[in-house]
Design a protein around this motif. Sequence first.
Motif, PDB file in Angstrom:
ATOM      1  N   LEU C 225      32.938 -17.652 -29.583  1.00 52.55           N
ATOM      2  CA  LEU C 225      31.900 -18.545 -30.103  1.00 52.55           C
ATOM      3  C   LEU C 225      31.394 -18.009 -31.444  1.00 52.55           C
ATOM      4  CD1 LEU C 225      29.627 -19.255 -26.988  1.00 52.55           C
ATOM      5  CD2 LEU C 225      31.651 -20.498 -27.756  1.00 52.55           C
ATOM      6  N   GLY C 226      31.493 -18.839 -32.457  1.00 49.44           N
ATOM      7  CA  GLY C 226      30.902 -18.492 -33.751  1.00 49.44           C
ATOM      8  C   GLY C 226      30.042 -19.672 -34.150  1.00 49.44           C
ATOM      9  N   THR C 227      29.038 -19.932 -33.334  1.00 49.58           N
ATOM     10  CA  THR C 227      28.318 -21.199 -33.445  1.00 49.58           C
ATOM     11  C   THR C 227      26.945 -21.052 -34.099  1.00 49.58           C
ATOM     12  OG1 THR C 227      27.606 -20.854 -31.172  1.00 49.58           O
ATOM     13  CG2 THR C 227      29.500 -22.274 -31.514  1.00 49.58           C
ATOM     14  N   GLY C 228      26.710 -19.898 -34.723  1.00 47.54           N
ATOM     15  CA  GLY C 228      25.504 -19.766 -35.539  1.00 47.54           C
ATOM     16  C   GLY C 228      24.231 -19.541 -34.765  1.00 47.54           C
ATOM     17  N   GLY C 229      23.118 -19.685 -35.468  1.00 53.50           N
ATOM     18  CA  GLY C 229      21.819 -19.335 -34.908  1.00 53.50           C
ATOM     19  C   GLY C 229      21.023 -20.528 -34.415  1.00 53.50           C
ATOM     20  N   TYR C 230      19.798 -20.244 -33.983  1.00 50.55           N
ATOM     21  CA  TYR C 230      18.997 -21.256 -33.304  1.00 50.55           C
ATOM     22  C   TYR C 230      17.680 -21.539 -34.021  1.00 50.55           C
ATOM     23  CZ  TYR C 230      17.414 -16.712 -31.566  1.00 50.55           C
ATOM     24  OH  TYR C 230      17.004 -15.409 -31.491  1.00 50.55           O
ATOM     25  N   ALA C 231      17.638 -21.296 -35.351  1.00 46.17           N
ATOM     26  CA  ALA C 231      16.365 -21.463 -36.064  1.00 46.17           C
ATOM     27  C   ALA C 231      15.848 -22.898 -35.980  1.00 46.17           C
ATOM     28  CB  ALA C 231      16.504 -21.040 -37.524  1.00 46.17           C
ATOM     29  N   ASN C 232      16.718 -23.845 -35.657  1.00 47.09           N
ATOM     30  CA  ASN C 232      16.246 -25.222 -35.540  1.00 47.09           C
ATOM     31  C   ASN C 232      15.404 -25.464 -34.291  1.00 47.09           C
ATOM     32  OD1 ASN C 232      17.063 -26.278 -37.942  1.00 47.09           O
ATOM     33  ND2 ASN C 232      18.916 -27.261 -37.155  1.00 47.09           N
ATOM     34  N   VAL C 233      15.184 -24.426 -33.487  1.00 48.97           N
ATOM     35  CA  VAL C 233      14.243 -24.585 -32.380  1.00 48.97           C
ATOM     36  C   VAL C 233      12.862 -24.895 -32.963  1.00 48.97           C
ATOM     37  CG1 VAL C 233      13.550 -22.144 -32.203  1.00 48.97           C
ATOM     38  CG2 VAL C 233      13.502 -23.588 -30.171  1.00 48.97           C
ATOM     39  N   PHE C 234      12.665 -24.479 -34.242  1.00 49.48           N
ATOM     40  CA  PHE C 234      11.387 -24.746 -34.923  1.00 49.48           C
ATOM     41  C   PHE C 234      11.351 -26.140 -35.552  1.00 49.48           C
ATOM     42  CE2 PHE C 234      11.824 -20.054 -35.263  1.00 49.48           C
ATOM     43  CZ  PHE C 234      10.658 -19.685 -34.611  1.00 49.48           C
ATOM     44  N   TYR C 235      12.356 -26.960 -35.318  1.00 48.96           N
ATOM     45  CA  TYR C 235      12.570 -28.249 -35.959  1.00 48.96           C
ATOM     46  C   TYR C 235      12.717 -28.093 -37.464  1.00 48.96           C
ATOM     47  CZ  TYR C 235      12.505 -33.082 -37.439  1.00 48.96           C
ATOM     48  OH  TYR C 235      12.840 -34.264 -38.029  1.00 48.96           O
ATOM     49  N   LEU C 236      11.646 -27.644 -38.138  1.00 47.69           N
ATOM     50  CA  LEU C 236      11.763 -27.436 -39.579  1.00 47.69           C
ATOM     51  C   LEU C 236      12.245 -26.022 -39.848  1.00 47.69           C
ATOM     52  CD1 LEU C 236       8.599 -29.172 -41.058  1.00 47.69           C
ATOM     53  CD2 LEU C 236      10.965 -29.980 -41.061  1.00 47.69           C
TER      54      LEU C 236
END
Lengths: 226, 256, 642
Positions: C225-236
């Motif tokens: 898996l090279g699917t990146g991070g989850y910073a969009n949990v913050f929506y913005l």
Amino acid sequence: MNFLLSFWRSTVGTKVVVAVTGLMLLGFTLFHMIGNLQVFTGAEDMNAYGAFLHKPEVLWAGRCVVATSMILHITGTVRLVRASADARPQGYAKWKAQASTFYSRTMKFSGPIVLIYFVVHLLNLTTGAEPGHIALHPNYLQTDGVPKAFENLTLLLATPPWATFYIVANLALGLHLFHGAYSLAKTLGLSGARQLRLARVLASVLTATIVGGNIAITLACLLRLV
Amino acid sequence: MRMKLNVWRQNGRDAKGAFQKYDCPDVSEHMSFLEMLDVLNERIESEGQDPIAFEHDCREGICGSCGFMINGAAHGPQPRTTVCQLHMRSFKDGDELWLEPWRAKAFPVVRDLVVDRTAFDRIVQAGGYISTNTGSAPEANAAPIRKDSADKSFDAAACIGCGACVAMCPNASASLFTAAKLAHLNLLPQGQPERLIRSEKMVVQMDVEGFGHCTNHSDCEAVCPKGISVTNIAMMNLGYVQATLLSSPREGSTDD
Amino acid sequence: MSLPPNKLPTGPIQQAWTERKFSMKLVNPANRRKYTVIVVGSGLAGASAAATLGELGYNVHCFCFQDTPRRAHSIAAQGGINAAKNYQNDGDSVYRLFYDTVKGGDFRSREANVYRLSEVSVNIIDQAVAQGVPFAREYGGLLANRSFGGAQVSRTFYARGQTGQQLLLGAYSALERQIARGTVTMHPRTEMLDLVVVDGRARGITVRDLESGKVSSYVADAVALGTGGYANVFYLSTNAKGCNVTATWRAHKRGAYFANPCFTQIHPTCIPVAGSYQSKLTLMSESLRNDGRVWVPKDPEDCGKHPSEIAEGDRDYYLERKYPSFGNLSPRDIASRAAKEACDDGRGVGPSVEGVRRGVYLDFADAVKRLGKPAVSEKYGNLFEMYQRITGEDPYEVPMRMYPAPHYTMGGLWVDYQLQSTIPGLFVIGEANFSDHGANRLGASALMQGLADGYFVLPFTLADYLAGMKPGGLDSTHAAFKDAEREVAQRTNTLLNIKGKRTVDSFHRELGLMMWDTCGMARTDEGLSATLKRIPELREEFWKNVTISGSGAELNQSLEKAGRVADFLEFAEVMCLDARTRAESCGGHFRTEFQDQGEAQRNDAEYTHASAWEYTGAGNAPNLHKEPLTFTYVKPVTRSYK
């Protein structure tokens, strides 16, 4: 020889063929115009020049080159125009030119006008020389199968309808030549900024010279200055 | 601001499409164009209708996902700007806008404003790389590269693959895209060993995909968000002539 | 299940990776094509891994949700990539890069991993140059470097402000070459929706074709898996709209532990939110702080005024005031928190969104006076242009407005030194794993890690795993695949049939705002507890009241978003739980209760460990496993920027 066929079949190859033949036709147009400037130096010069051109070896060599160039130029263009239509089967409801110019977008219209001009020009001043052919001309003159170039030209262009036709046709030729000359430089691989600026200037000068020269000849005949 | 939109709606590849009118009464001039569509979509969706499909991802002008025609210009009226970076202050209150997908045989419409641009990937597959396996690279500073070559190569490499060049071209030509890819690699010393075969194969693939040809209109350059120069196309032409007419046959070339 | 061994090497760290490479098993070249490897994601990590594995001769399948692998979000990285080349002769070395990275990570990363990263960093530059990546060069033709993110050496290689783009195009071109050779099969517009585990090993994935909606499965001998991070949990955030936690979260639910989810990085200089319709945030290069001065009005009454009407004496240059020695160049986390404090104090500037002005001035007036406009324009012209395009304001006339934004996530799936997760056969690379950055990532290190994992680590460690097993022996008719497909289809149908009143985005926005307020730049036990209570309620409402138009058998962007938001709504809980459990401040994780006059207070005695969370079923609290961290080479010290 398959590689020539593949070259011709590729869009870049076709474009290059259209460009090279365009360059040859441009040369032909330029020299033709320069030759015709002899109308200003008198009937003798011009008729001698006409007679020289009617030597069979000169005549047929010239005709072969021009005809081959034209056939390739036109078939190539038709291929490209069709490819272009195929590449966008559904057009836009709105489309607004961003950088393209009137003359660049009207190549496919100015081209056929130039072709008509070419054919009519042949009917005006060339076909009459062949036995049994009729010239589209008020009073076609020739001696021993060699047309009297000066008289035929001046007589033709002294009639206002023909003069008008030649002026309009030359303006269309100008549209075609300007974009054609600049465009062929790029198609043939000219990519430096300085060289391209030079090519643009050269294209403008060539176009102005050819169109200007031809129109000057026409006007001179119309106004009976020669 | 109030905007009147005419948006191309098409349910799938084979479906028949048509323009549909939308009224957007509460547009802020600080919105990006896509944010205006987001707001419109929220409304459409809360009314139980299918929202307008449009492609987008990074929304900072670099991924190349977004793009459609706005009033006949790819990416809209602002030069060097993708549609995600275009803001509503570029328009006037009451403007009527026409939104159309990129149109080209090689870019079939997938849905609404979304098109299939995989043809670009296949052009790259034809030769848009330098064949160097991981681990085989020499020391990076072993071969100096002229700064101007590296800079010019970069200018071409800045292409984001959005497809605006094809969309805007009167001939639906992919010449600017292909030429940019070629220039990026062909201008570098590393790209020399495969320069000719690359020039030949990528041009051939461009034709196979059904793109049109270049007639030097330069509309592509005008709408390119990265300002990629049409002079790359001239270099591509020259490379193709060299590869096909002026060099000996190579393995894998289209020659006999 | 307790945490598996982390397989860290023993012995001198300088030799560790070399020795490990020798001791690992190899796969015979003739046998490689018999092994199928799935790579999910086509960013720097995914594309470089897929291309390299293809070159080696494995049968690779690569998946991405974008229409082409070249659009993965690595493309947006601006600044550069670090490498310990020491071309500038300024004292850099592999050891120094290692030291800086461990220290920058606030002593919450593994020394051996970081050392390996520093060691292979030099190979990455060689590889990228050979691929034709047009890095910046000096007039002599050699590679240029710059100092980045406060580093004392110039070790950052860059390609104007588009380094990520150029590196990704390099990896993408290598990938396309393998696609043309037939070693890699690319599956664009295909989203991984489940991991399939058979007999305790990762054996494939279940995907949805985003255009046709068809759900199907792919079988493999290993999955990366090279699917990146989850910073969009913050929506913005500064992430692309499509970035999501779905692949890693579903793998987590199948048994992969999630490590340090609370370690997120906030970037201090992003363009502030302009309105409630805001869809994403745009990062502006940190280099702006070299010459810009950060300030807010002293008096909240002045916040609505035009900045030119606020007298010099009424301005609070708070970074210069609080941190006299570092001033405007204070580190990312400190500058970010200070901006938040000023705005919380009611002294923010710019448009008021939902009743609060969230922005601080970054003023170039002094720089223009000192250096002249041409010099400022030479340095920052393109950034000013970009700012003006987005805000419509001219930074020469009006000070820029900035606000911090989520940018990168250091946490991710737990992996051992071999990059293998707690599920045998599931490897995790790049931002998706937790391995190298600890509690804070240094500038220009994300690109380095993605490519290190993909080009130079995974190809070896994967071979070691594959060499120990027979290839194939399974097809997608196996019950585990059918079950996964059924579950995915069922979930899709459930989502489509809710037909509620609220759009997917409205849920995402609400979650994001809540996470930003309580699990963003500053966190408290109280705020986290409140959010932990609220998340299940919001999740419940989502599953009752979300509205999604269209069907599952077509391109349906709302449905795609809904699936991702549903996962964020689950993931957010473990993120908050991790933040609440880690009762210390370190790196990007700032707990308001643990500070010494505004400085983060690390608690090395109790928290020198990585927290790996185990999923224990819906509605159950996850189990926490602690992997102790030891520091043999770099001794923990306290950061101070006063």
